[in-house]
Design a protein around this motif. Structure first.
Motif, short mmCIF file in Angstrom:
data_model
loop_
_atom_site.label_atom_id
_atom_site.label_comp_id
_atom_site.label_asym_id
_atom_site.label_seq_id
_atom_site.Cartn_x
_atom_site.Cartn_y
_atom_site.Cartn_z
N ALA A 403 0.84 -1.19 0.00
CA ALA A 403 0.00 0.00 0.00
C ALA A 403 0.88 1.25 0.00
N ILE A 404 0.45 2.25 -0.72
CA ILE A 404 1.21 3.49 -0.87
C ILE A 404 0.82 4.50 0.20
N VAL A 405 1.81 5.11 0.81
CA VAL A 405 1.60 6.21 1.74
C VAL A 405 2.30 7.44 1.15
N LYS A 407 3.87 10.93 1.07
CA LYS A 407 4.50 11.71 2.15
C LYS A 407 3.91 13.10 2.28
N LYS A 409 0.62 15.46 1.66
CA LYS A 409 -0.80 15.45 1.32
C LYS A 409 -1.06 16.31 0.10
N GLU A 412 -1.37 13.03 -4.26
CA GLU A 412 -1.86 11.72 -4.70
C GLU A 412 -1.98 11.65 -6.23
N GLU A 439 -7.11 2.38 -0.40
CA GLU A 439 -5.66 2.45 -0.48
C GLU A 439 -5.22 2.36 -1.94
N ILE A 465 7.06 8.61 -1.71
CA ILE A 465 6.07 7.76 -1.06
C ILE A 465 6.77 6.76 -0.16
N ASP A 466 6.04 6.24 0.79
CA ASP A 466 6.45 5.09 1.58
C ASP A 466 5.51 3.94 1.25
N LYS A 468 3.61 0.28 2.81
CA LYS A 468 3.26 -0.49 3.99
C LYS A 468 2.44 -1.70 3.53
N ARG A 471 -4.03 -3.17 3.77
CA ARG A 471 -5.13 -3.66 4.61
C ARG A 471 -5.81 -4.82 3.91
N GLU A 686 -7.75 2.97 14.50
CA GLU A 686 -7.79 3.82 13.31
C GLU A 686 -8.90 4.86 13.42
#
Length: 689
Positions: A403-405, A407, A409, A412, A439, A465-466, A468, A471, A686
């Motif tokens: 999943a992409i996070v 960095k 906001k 996207e 996600e 991006i990070d 993870k 979900r 969450e």
């Protein structure tokens, strides 16, 4: 560079394990052929083939590089494929454009996984195979150990052609068994010397003679009668055997010192099949019927795009191999997939990062077309009046999803746009939006692969991006029935709102909500039934435990009441939601986890380890048996998909890169208590954030 006829072209895919000297060998070929004016070194970051900044930084190939050279009035197109498994897509690009695979390994090595994968990729394409055993010049390197390891795996088809004569662990000369001549090298230049008196050389020449004789009945009779085969007979027999896939010639060489590389280039010219020799490709016409596409410069246009690059200066670059016909700037680029024509872009030939304008790309040859926006990897360019679809590139499926996070906001959209550009270059990268978990998901062939994607996003598109673990899309359901009231009454001056329902909730085996009515006497007018159902459809999107969608629910509206003035659709929708909320708490709600069907393909020796790993992941082994691949087992199991996040990495580690797998959704089933509680706790945490 001048234009060449197909019979004087050789398209060579260089493949093998990382670190075995593929790029160094390609650089040596280019330097010897005077296609470059210096001998590039991977360690110095100045090679023609590894020109991308990330390749220089990591000192390894990350994508297929292309470079042509001229040798003995023949054009040799080199396609240097990456050796790391995370960039295996490049191997399939190179193989799609080649008629011959040059599989590289190094002296002293056992049969490595990269060679095994390269052989499988070449076999899948049905193309010829050469082997180069490099790094002969290094100390304590045993050519014959590696030759025997290869022979044990690929069998009697392996045939020595150029072998080293060793004295005290060092190479004294290279012996060409075809011509029965020995060559001593100094600074890349050879001198013919007497063939050393070494019984081992005689044994290896006998292996060559037998292999060559086996492809022709007349040669076989001559061989059994003890007659000496002439040099011409040996070369002709070797060429025939290579073309038929009955002989895999082996050449000793050193890319670092250039020793033996000229002999390998000679062999490619004389023995590797040309596009004209390789036979017709099979394609489809516009009616879906199979057609043969011959390598004919005067035939109908048919060219395959096997690689795409987004160059920051030139723009989109489409690497194409012309199977039939000829591409010129005047020819419209009709795309058989889209059914659209584009104006042909500029035609160029590339050598690494260097570019040269050309006037045409002829049958059998490879070139680059710029700025064809509608052309993608795997597409066929043809004539609009004679539509042909060629087989595309059979890329491996992604095996690792994260999943992409983002960095920052608000970036996207920039991330999504950058990833789409990267996907255009590398079809083994997949980007998607999971609407349920909300996600962005990035998939690739491994951790290093995704790491390179992140580096490209930062360097080319200015976004970071990070990643993870994604979900998991859980579900919720109920395990017992209940009858509850949902009453909504609101009065705030003027007309109010009133809705009152009694609903019986029951579990059922399907996924969709079943809504039924048993109302008698008009306690709830029929015109409000759709509003009640709609309220329930909205409510089941969030379950009572962790907010996951509710499945397997049957709702029966059997009673209620209404107000002639204050009742309306909105009131009954709200009443239905209240009934749902009241009922779920009483109906023994449970968490359901997705179960996947796993098909893992594992070497025999690693089967027990992978079975143990699957058990640790709460999986159930359903069966196993011999796979279609030699020395491999197919293991079928059912495993909770929540446990499979790092399985790709584990499988690669345990099997040294030989294993692969597929995982498809099978069904949902009750999650164990500890797993369910963890899911509920994570959902609450969450929500608090």
């Amino acid at each position: 560079m001048k234009s060449y006829d197909a019979k004087n072209i050789r398209n060579i895919a260089i493949a093998g394990h990382t670190g075995k000297g593929k790029t160094t060998l390609a650089e040596a070929m280019l330097f010897l052929a005077k296609a470059t004016d210096r001998l590039g070194k991977v360690s110095d970051g100045n090679t023609v083939m590894d020109f991308d900044p990330e390749e220089k930084k990591r000192q390894c190939s990350l994508s297929t590089a292309f470079a042509p050279l001229e040798w003995r009035d023949t054009k040799i197109n080199l396609l240097d494929a990456p050796g790391k498994f995370d960039f295996e897509g490049g191997v399939y690009e190179a193989m799609r454009a080649a008629e011959c695979a040059l599989i590289v390994t190094s002296a002293g090595s056992d049969f490595d996984v990269g060679a095994e994968k390269a052989i499988k990729a070449a076999d899948k394409r049905g193309i010829a195979k050469f082997f180069a055993i490099t790094k002969i010049d290094a100390e304590n390197r045993d050519f014959f150990k590696t030759f025997e390891a290869l022979k044990q795996e690929v069998g009697s088809k392996l045939c020595p052609v150029v072998i080293p004569h060793m004295v005290n662990g060092k190479v004294e000369s290279y012996v060409n068994l075809c011509s029965n001549k020995a060559f001593k090298y100094s600074n890349g230049k050879s001198t013919v010397i007497d063939v050393p008196d070494d019984p081992h050389l005689g044994e290896m020449r006998d292996v060559l003679m037998e292999a060559v004789a086996s492809v022709d009945d007349d040669l076989m009779m001559k061989f059994f009668d003890g007659e000496e085969l002439t040099k011409e007979e040996i070369i002709n027999g070797l060429t025939k055997g290579v073309e038929q896939g009955e002989i895999y010639p082996v050449y000793a060489c050193s890319g670092t010192t250039l020793d033996g590389v000229d002999l390998l280039l000679d062999a490619i010219v004389f023995s590797a099949p040309s596009p004209a020799q390789a036979g017709a490709e099979k394609g489809e016409n516009d009616s879906g019927d199979e057609v043969e596409v011959k390598c004919d410069p005067n035939g109908p246009l048919a060219a395959i795009c096997f690689k795409t690059v987004a160059d920051p200066f030139v723009g989109k670059m489409s690497y194409v191999k012309v199977i039939s016909g000829k591409i010129t700037a005047e020819v419209p680029a009709y795309n058989a997939r889209t059914g659209e024509s584009e104006r042909m872009g500029k035609l160029i030939s590339v050598r690494g990062s260097k570019q040269e304008d050309i006037s045409a790309i002829t049958a059998g040859d490879i070139g680059v077309i710029t700025k064809l926006s509608g052309l993608a990897t795997g597409d066929t360019i043809c004539n609009a009046k004679d539509i042909i679809r060629l087989p595309g590139v059979d890329f491996p499926a992604p095996s690792l999803s994260m999943a992409i996070v983002v960095k920052k906001k608000g970036e996207e959209d920039k991330v999504a746009a950058g990833l789409r550009r990267i996907m255009g270059e590398d079809p083994t990268v997949v980007f998607s939006n999971n609407e349920e978990t909300r996600e962005m998901i990035l998939s690739g062939l491994g951790e290093q692969h995704l790491d390179i994607v992140l580096a490209k996003l930062k360097s080319k598109f200015g976004v970071e991006i990070d990643l993870k673990i994604p979900r998991v899309a859980y579900r919720e359901t109920i395990r017992k029935s209940c009858q509850v009231q949902g009453r909504h009454k609101k009065q705030s001056g003027g007309s109010g709102q009133f809705g009152d329902v009694w609903i019986r909730f029951e579990p059922h085996d399907g996924d969709e909500l079943i809504f039924e009515t048993e109302v008698v006497g008009g306690s709830v007018p029929k015109n409000y039934f759709p509003a009640v159902e709609k309220g329930l459809q909205e409510a089941i999107l969030k379950g009572p435990l962790a907010g996951y969608p509710m499945v397997g629910l049957k709702a029966v509206l059997y009673d209620g009441s209404y107000h002639p003035v204050d009742s309306n659709d909105m009131a009954f929708r709200t009443a239905a939601k209240i009934a749902y909320k009241n009922g779920m708490a009483q109906a023994n709600p449970v968490i359901l986890e997705p179960i996947g069907e796993l098909k893992a393909y594992v070497p025999d020796a690693n089967l027990g380890d992978i079975m143990g790993d699957i058990t640790k992941r709460r999986g159930r082994v359903l069966g196993m048996g011999a796979a279609d691949e030699p020395k491999m087992q197919e293991l079928v199991a059912e495993v909770p998909m929540a446990e499979m996040g790092n399985f790709a990495t584990t499988l690669r580690s345990v099997t040294a890169g030989r294993g692969h797998f597929s995982l498809t959704f099978a069904r949902y089933e009750d999650a164990p208590g500890n797993v369910a509680q963890k899911v509920i706790d994570e959902a609450k945490a969450e929500a608090d954030d």
